[in-house]
Design a protein around this motif. Structure first.
Motif, short mmCIF file in Angstrom:
data_model
loop_
_atom_site.label_atom_id
_atom_site.label_comp_id
_atom_site.label_asym_id
_atom_site.label_seq_id
_atom_site.Cartn_x
_atom_site.Cartn_y
_atom_site.Cartn_z
N PHE A 12 0.74 -1.05 0.01
CA PHE A 12 0.06 -0.07 -0.01
C PHE A 12 0.93 1.32 -0.17
O PHE A 12 1.82 1.33 0.73
CB PHE A 12 -0.97 0.11 1.07
CG PHE A 12 -1.88 -0.85 1.33
CD1 PHE A 12 -3.39 -0.41 0.93
CD2 PHE A 12 -1.57 -2.34 1.60
CE1 PHE A 12 -4.33 -1.50 1.00
CE2 PHE A 12 -2.82 -3.16 1.69
CZ PHE A 12 -4.07 -2.76 1.47
N LYS A 13 0.46 2.15 -0.99
CA LYS A 13 1.28 3.61 -0.86
C LYS A 13 0.33 4.71 -0.76
O LYS A 13 -0.61 4.61 -1.90
CB LYS A 13 2.19 3.33 -1.82
CG LYS A 13 3.18 4.94 -2.01
CD LYS A 13 3.94 5.16 -0.82
CE LYS A 13 4.53 6.71 -0.90
NZ LYS A 13 5.14 6.97 0.55
N SER A 14 0.37 5.57 -0.13
CA SER A 14 -0.59 6.82 -0.29
C SER A 14 0.30 8.10 -0.14
O SER A 14 1.36 8.18 0.37
CB SER A 14 -1.74 7.01 0.68
OG SER A 14 -1.21 7.00 1.97
N ARG A 27 -5.52 12.28 1.85
CA ARG A 27 -4.45 11.20 1.34
C ARG A 27 -5.16 10.61 -0.01
O ARG A 27 -6.21 10.18 -0.23
CB ARG A 27 -4.39 10.22 2.32
CG ARG A 27 -3.68 10.68 3.59
CD ARG A 27 -2.98 9.58 4.33
NE ARG A 27 -1.64 9.23 3.57
CZ ARG A 27 -0.46 10.03 3.89
NH1 ARG A 27 -0.42 10.85 4.50
NH2 ARG A 27 0.58 9.50 3.28
N ARG A 29 -4.69 7.73 -2.28
CA ARG A 29 -4.30 6.06 -1.97
C ARG A 29 -4.16 5.69 -3.29
O ARG A 29 -4.80 5.41 -4.38
CB ARG A 29 -5.43 5.35 -1.52
CG ARG A 29 -5.57 5.50 -0.15
CD ARG A 29 -6.91 5.01 0.68
NE ARG A 29 -7.39 6.01 1.33
CZ ARG A 29 -6.87 6.43 2.48
NH1 ARG A 29 -5.82 5.56 3.25
NH2 ARG A 29 -7.50 7.16 3.41
N ASN A 32 -2.91 0.11 -3.83
CA ASN A 32 -3.86 -0.79 -3.12
C ASN A 32 -3.67 -2.21 -3.11
O ASN A 32 -4.20 -2.74 -4.09
CB ASN A 32 -5.15 -0.45 -3.32
CG ASN A 32 -5.34 1.22 -3.13
OD1 ASN A 32 -5.38 1.77 -1.96
ND2 ASN A 32 -5.31 1.92 -4.18
N ASP A 68 3.41 2.61 2.68
CA ASP A 68 2.64 2.65 4.01
C ASP A 68 2.59 1.30 4.81
O ASP A 68 2.74 1.27 6.02
CB ASP A 68 1.14 2.90 3.67
CG ASP A 68 1.22 4.23 2.99
OD1 ASP A 68 2.02 4.88 2.79
OD2 ASP A 68 -0.03 4.60 2.44
N PRO A 279 -8.06 8.83 -6.58
CA PRO A 279 -7.38 8.12 -5.55
C PRO A 279 -7.61 8.69 -3.85
O PRO A 279 -7.37 8.30 -2.89
CB PRO A 279 -5.79 8.34 -5.93
CG PRO A 279 -5.70 9.65 -6.67
CD PRO A 279 -7.14 9.50 -7.35
#
Ligand code: ATP
Ligand code: MG
Length: 358
Positions: A12-14, A27, A29, A32, A68, A279
Motif C-alpha cells: 500500500f502507498k498513499s 490522502r 491512495r 492498494n 505505507d 485516489p
C-alpha cells in the motif's frame, strides 16, 4: 523450486499531508494491496493507464519511496528496516532506467565517467581495471570504447538509452526497473533497445520490472504481466495467456484500445471512455465498476479478490469472468485477436528486431 528474486505482497502507498501538495488530512491512495513476484532472469511487465500507480510501485520497490505497509522481499530479505549499509549494498543490486534519455544523463559528465563513477563508488574495480570495465560495458550495449571521451549531447536518443542501460549494468545488478524505458524512442530504435534488454537477460540473467503503458511493447518483452487499475492489480499471468485470453473487462478494454502506430506515445487512457476513481475517494466494491459494461450490484458493493478467476498462473479479479462474452475462436490464434493497428505494430517491431544488428 527456487525462490523468486522479488516478492511483493500487500503493498500500500498513499501520498498526502506532509508530502506537500494536498490539504492536510487528504490522502491519495495510489497503490492498494498489490502483490506479485519476479523470478531470476524473468521480465515482469506492469501495464495500466497513466496515473494507475506503475511508477510509484517501481520507486517503492527501490525504496526511493517508503511504503505505507506491505512486504517487499528481495532475494528473501525484507527491504524495510535495513541498515544504511545494507540498503547501500541492496541499491547496487537494483537499478532503474527512466523514460527520458535526454534528462537522465548529466550533460557535464563524459560518458566514460558516467560509467566509471558507480564502479568506483561501490568499490567493484580498482585502477586500470575500471577503464577496462568501462570499455566492456560500452561494448555490451553496442557502443565502442572510443565513445567514453564524448559528452552525452553527442549521442542520439537510442544511444543515450544504451548509455543509461550500461550505467545500470555497471554495478552488476540482479534487477533493473525499466520505467517507460523505450517509450520516448522511435519504433526501430525501440526494437533495438528491447532486443538489447532481452539479450542481457539471456546472457547475464538480469530480471526486469518492465513498466509501460504500451501493450505491444510489453507483449514483446515480458514473460509475465500485471494489469494495474487505479492502483490495484486486476489481472496477472503469463503474457500469452493475459493478452490472448484477457479475463478482466479492463484488460479487454486496454487491448481493444491499443494505440495505433501514429499515436504510439499516447497513453491508452484517451481511447477508453470514462475515468478511474479519484485516489482521494474511498472505493467500495470493484474500482472498475463505474466504467464496466458488465457491472452488477455485487460489483458496486463487494471488491473481487484477484483469484475470482484462476487458471494456473493466470488470475483475474472480476465477479463475472464466467459470464463475459466469449472472445471468439480467433482469440486462440494470438495476434489474430488483436485490432489491425495492433497487429501492424507488433509486425513492425518484429521486423525491426529481425533486421537490427543489436
Ligand atoms: N510524490 C507524489 N506526491 C503526490 N502524489 C503523487 C506522487 N507521485 C505520484 N503521485 C500520484 O500517484 C498517482 C500514480 O502516479 P504514478 O506516477 O505512479 O502513475 P503511473 O502509472 O506511473 O502513470 P504514468 O503512466 O503517467 O507514468 C497519480 O495520481 C499521481 O498524481
Ligand atoms: Mg509512470
Amino acid at each position: 523450486m527456487t525462490r523468486p528474486l522479488l516478492e511483493v505482497s500487500h503493498l500500500f502507498k498513499s501520498f498526502g499531508g506532509r508530502d506537500g501538495l494536498f490539504r492536510a488530512g487528504r490522502r491519495a491512495r495510489v497503490v492498494n494491496d498489490v502483490g506479485f513476484t519476479i523470478g531470476r532472469g524473468e521480465t515482469f511487465g506492469l501495464v495500466g493507464e497513466s496515473g494507475s500507480g506503475k511508477s510509484t510501485i517501481g520507486r517503492t520497490i527501490l525504496r526511493l519511496l517508503e511504503p505505507d505497509s506491505g512486504e517487499i522481499l528481495f532475494d528473501g530479505q525484507d527491504i524495510a528496516g535495513l541498515s544504511r549499509g545494507d540498503l547501500r549494498r541492496l541499491r547496487r543490486r537494483m537499478q532503474i532506467v527512466f523514460q527520458d534519455p535526454f534528462s537522465s544523463l548529466d550533460p557535464r559528465v563524459r560518458v566514460g565517467e558516467v560509467l566509471a563513477e558507480p564502479i568506483r563508488l561501490h568499490g567493484l574495480r580498482e585502477g586500470a581495471a575500471i577503464e577496462a570495465r568501462v570499455d566492456e560495458l560500452l561494448e555490451t550495449v553496442g557502443l565502442a570504447p572510443h565513445h567514453k571521451t564524448r559528452w552525452p549531447h553527442e549521442f542520439s536518443g537510442g544511444q543515450r538509452q544504451r548509455i543509461a542501460i550500461a550505467r545500470a549494468l555497471a554495478v552488476e545488478p540482479d534487477l533493473i526497473v525499466c520505467d517507460e524505458a523505450v517509450s520516448a524512442l522511435d519504433v526501430s530504435i525501440q526494437a533495438q533497445v528491447l532486443n538489447l534488454l532481452a539479450r542481457l537477460r539471456d546472457d547475464l540473467g538480469v530480471s526486469y520490472l518492465f513498466i509501460s503503458h504500451d501493450m505491444s511493447v510489453v507483449r514483446h518483452i515480458a514473460d509475465r504481466v500485471g494489469v494495474l487499475y487505479a492502483g490495484r492489480l486486476v489481472e496477472t499471468g503469463p503474457v500469452g495467456a493475459v493478452f490472448d485470453r484477457p479475463s478482466h473487462p479492463y484488460t479487454r478494454m486496454l487491448l481493444a484500445a491499443t494505440p495505433s502506430l501514429a499515436g504510439r506515445s499516447r497513453a491508452p487512457a484517451q481511447d477508453i471512455a470514462g475515468a478511474p476513481p479519484s485516489p482521494f475517494d474511498a472505493v467500495t466494491g470493484c474500482a472498475f465498476a463505474s466504467r464496466c459494461a458488465f457491472a452488477s450490484d455485487r460489483c458496486r458493493t463487494e471488491e473481487p479478490p484477484l483469484d475470482t478467476f484462476q487458471a494456473e498462473d493466470h488470475r483475474a479479479a472480476c465477479w463475472h469472468v464466467a459470464e463475459l462474452p466469449p472472445l471468439g475462436p480467433e482469440a486462440a490464434q494470438g495476434d489474430a485477436a488483436m485490432s489491425p493497428a495492433y497487429r501492424r505494430r507488433i509486425d513492425l517491431l518484429r521486423r525491426a528486431q529481425a533486421g537490427s544488428p543489436a
